[in-house]
Write an enzyme that holds these catalytic residues in place. Structure first.
Site, short mmCIF file in Angstrom:
data_model
loop_
_atom_site.label_atom_id
_atom_site.label_comp_id
_atom_site.label_asym_id
_atom_site.label_seq_id
_atom_site.Cartn_x
_atom_site.Cartn_y
_atom_site.Cartn_z
NE ARG A 156 -12.24 32.48 16.77
CZ ARG A 156 -12.20 33.37 17.42
NH1 ARG A 156 -12.29 34.67 17.28
NH2 ARG A 156 -13.13 33.13 18.59
CB ILE A 157 -17.15 28.11 15.21
CG1 ILE A 157 -16.35 28.14 16.27
CG2 ILE A 157 -17.74 27.10 14.89
CD1 ILE A 157 -16.85 28.23 17.87
NE ARG A 238 -22.69 28.30 26.09
CZ ARG A 238 -21.34 27.77 25.92
NH1 ARG A 238 -21.67 27.03 24.97
NH2 ARG A 238 -20.60 28.44 25.82
CG ASP A 262 -23.75 20.43 22.13
OD1 ASP A 262 -22.96 18.83 22.13
OD2 ASP A 262 -22.18 20.95 21.35
CD GLU A 267 -25.92 22.81 28.11
OE1 GLU A 267 -25.00 22.97 28.67
OE2 GLU A 267 -26.36 23.64 26.34
CG HIS A 286 -22.36 21.58 25.78
ND1 HIS A 286 -22.27 23.24 27.10
CD2 HIS A 286 -21.47 22.61 25.58
CE1 HIS A 286 -22.15 24.26 26.50
NE2 HIS A 286 -21.61 24.04 25.43
CB ILE A 287 -19.41 17.04 23.48
CG1 ILE A 287 -20.95 16.80 22.28
CG2 ILE A 287 -19.74 16.23 24.53
CD1 ILE A 287 -20.48 15.46 21.32
N GLY A 288 -19.33 19.74 21.76
CA GLY A 288 -18.90 20.73 21.20
C GLY A 288 -17.61 20.41 20.51
CB SER A 289 -14.54 22.85 22.52
OG SER A 289 -15.61 22.22 23.68
#
Ligand code: DGY
Length: 328
Positions: A156-157, A238, A262, A267, A286-289
């Site tokens: 989907r992404i 990831r 990202d 992490e 790690h701020i994708g969403s």
């Protein structure tokens, strides 16, 4: 009696009130990620658990005999030990759909930032290094519009990234995925490609696959050697999809031009990771969403999955590998 749940991350008042209507709950109130020993202590009697990325292991599940559901407030669920969850008959849910556009925006932020060297040149200006030189070639970047993008993973992404690439930037798009997607090829004019050919032809290689044993270190030395020297790697999947040592080597040797990351193998990323010292690398935490609206929607979705799971309903977003548990 209401079911008992534990909330292992910070939540908004609205989400807390919603959970409180249906469940007795306790929640993590400390700063940062909940320590494992605290989590284990807190889940001994609960029916449900809400987490974000916390590793769900066999050892943890053994300590929580009543647990029916673990609701992850994220789309990726590589933090779940799926075999252990099957064995303990614990459902796992995630939050698909609601973050697709937001993560696609972030992918494009990284593409533009690396191609046009935005963070590097922002520092250049702020550090007072912008003088009146007529020759500004040292500030040049590369074009995004009309370039070739190679997307690895076409879920989907991936599709949302394609829309931006095709309609916004008129890019050529190659993609690879487990199965070709003829309907998307037809709809967007994208072309299925084997991985090696995609790496050889793309100006931007974009990773948007889930982390699984098959995708672990999918990008290693051989793959970087195949990429164009002028190409940029974008990872918003990831960290462990990329062999980071091989990436560092490829950047040092100039095998690829840059990377927009990202996510990292470890992490939070260690401050002495060599990637952080490279101008040609744009690094994000790690701020994708991570927009206010999307994170709030994800949390509410995770809360709904949790409540459904502990009140005898079928949760909306059980991960596909655990759907067989619903039949029992
Ligand atoms: C996810 O939801 O899996 C994204 O990586 C954001 O956390």
């Amino acid at each position: 009696m209401k079911p008992k749940v534990y909330i292992a991350r910070k939540i908004s008042k609205e989400v807390e009130e919603y959970i409180g209507k249906h469940c007795d709950y306790r929640k993590w109130q400390g700063e940062g990620a909940i320590p494992l020993d605290v989590l284990i202590e807190e889940i001994k009697e609960v029916d449900g658990l809400l987490v974000q990325h916390a590793p769900i292991t066999h050892e943890l599940l053994e300590q929580a005999p009543n647990l029916k559901i673990i609701s992850n407030s994220a789309v990726g669920y590589d933090s779940f030990d799926l075999e252990a969850m099957k064995q303990h008959k614990v459902l796992g849910t995630h939050t698909p759909f609601v973050l697709d556009e937001t993560v696609a925006d972030l992918a494009f932020s990284l593409i533009l930032a690396t191609a046009r060297r935005v963070p590097e040149l922002n520092n250049f200006v702020k550090q007072g290094k912008w003088d009146k030189q007529t020759d500004s070639r040292h500030l040049f970047g590369i074009d995004v519009h009309h370039a070739t993008m190679g997307i690895i993973g076409m879920g989907r992404i991936g599709e949302k990234i394609v829309r931006r690439a095709r309609f916004g930037f008129e890019m050529e798009v190659l993609y690879t995925s487990r199965t070709p997607k003829p309907a998307l090829e037809e709809k967007y004019g994208i072309v299925y490609s084997e991985l090696d050919a995609l790496l050889e032809k793309s100006d931007f290689v974009v990773l948007i696959v889930p982390l699984t044993p098959e995708t672990h270190h999918l990008m290693g030395q051989q793959q970087f050697e195949k990429m164009k020297n002028s190409a940029i790697l974008i990872n918003c999947a990831r960290g462990a999809v990329v062999d980071e040592r091989a990436l560092i080597r490829a950047l040092e040797k100039g095998e690829i031009r840059g990377a927009g990351l990202d996510v990292f193998e470890q992490e939070p990323v260690s401050p002495d990771n060599p990637l952080l010292g490279m101008d040609q690398v744009v690094a994000l935490p790690h701020i994708g969403s991570a927009t206010e609206k999307t994170r709030a929607t994800m949390l509410m979705k995770a809360a709904e999955n949790l409540v459904e799971g502990v009140t005898g309903k079928v949760p909306q977003n059980v991960v596909k590998e655990l759907q067989d548990l619903l039949a029992n």
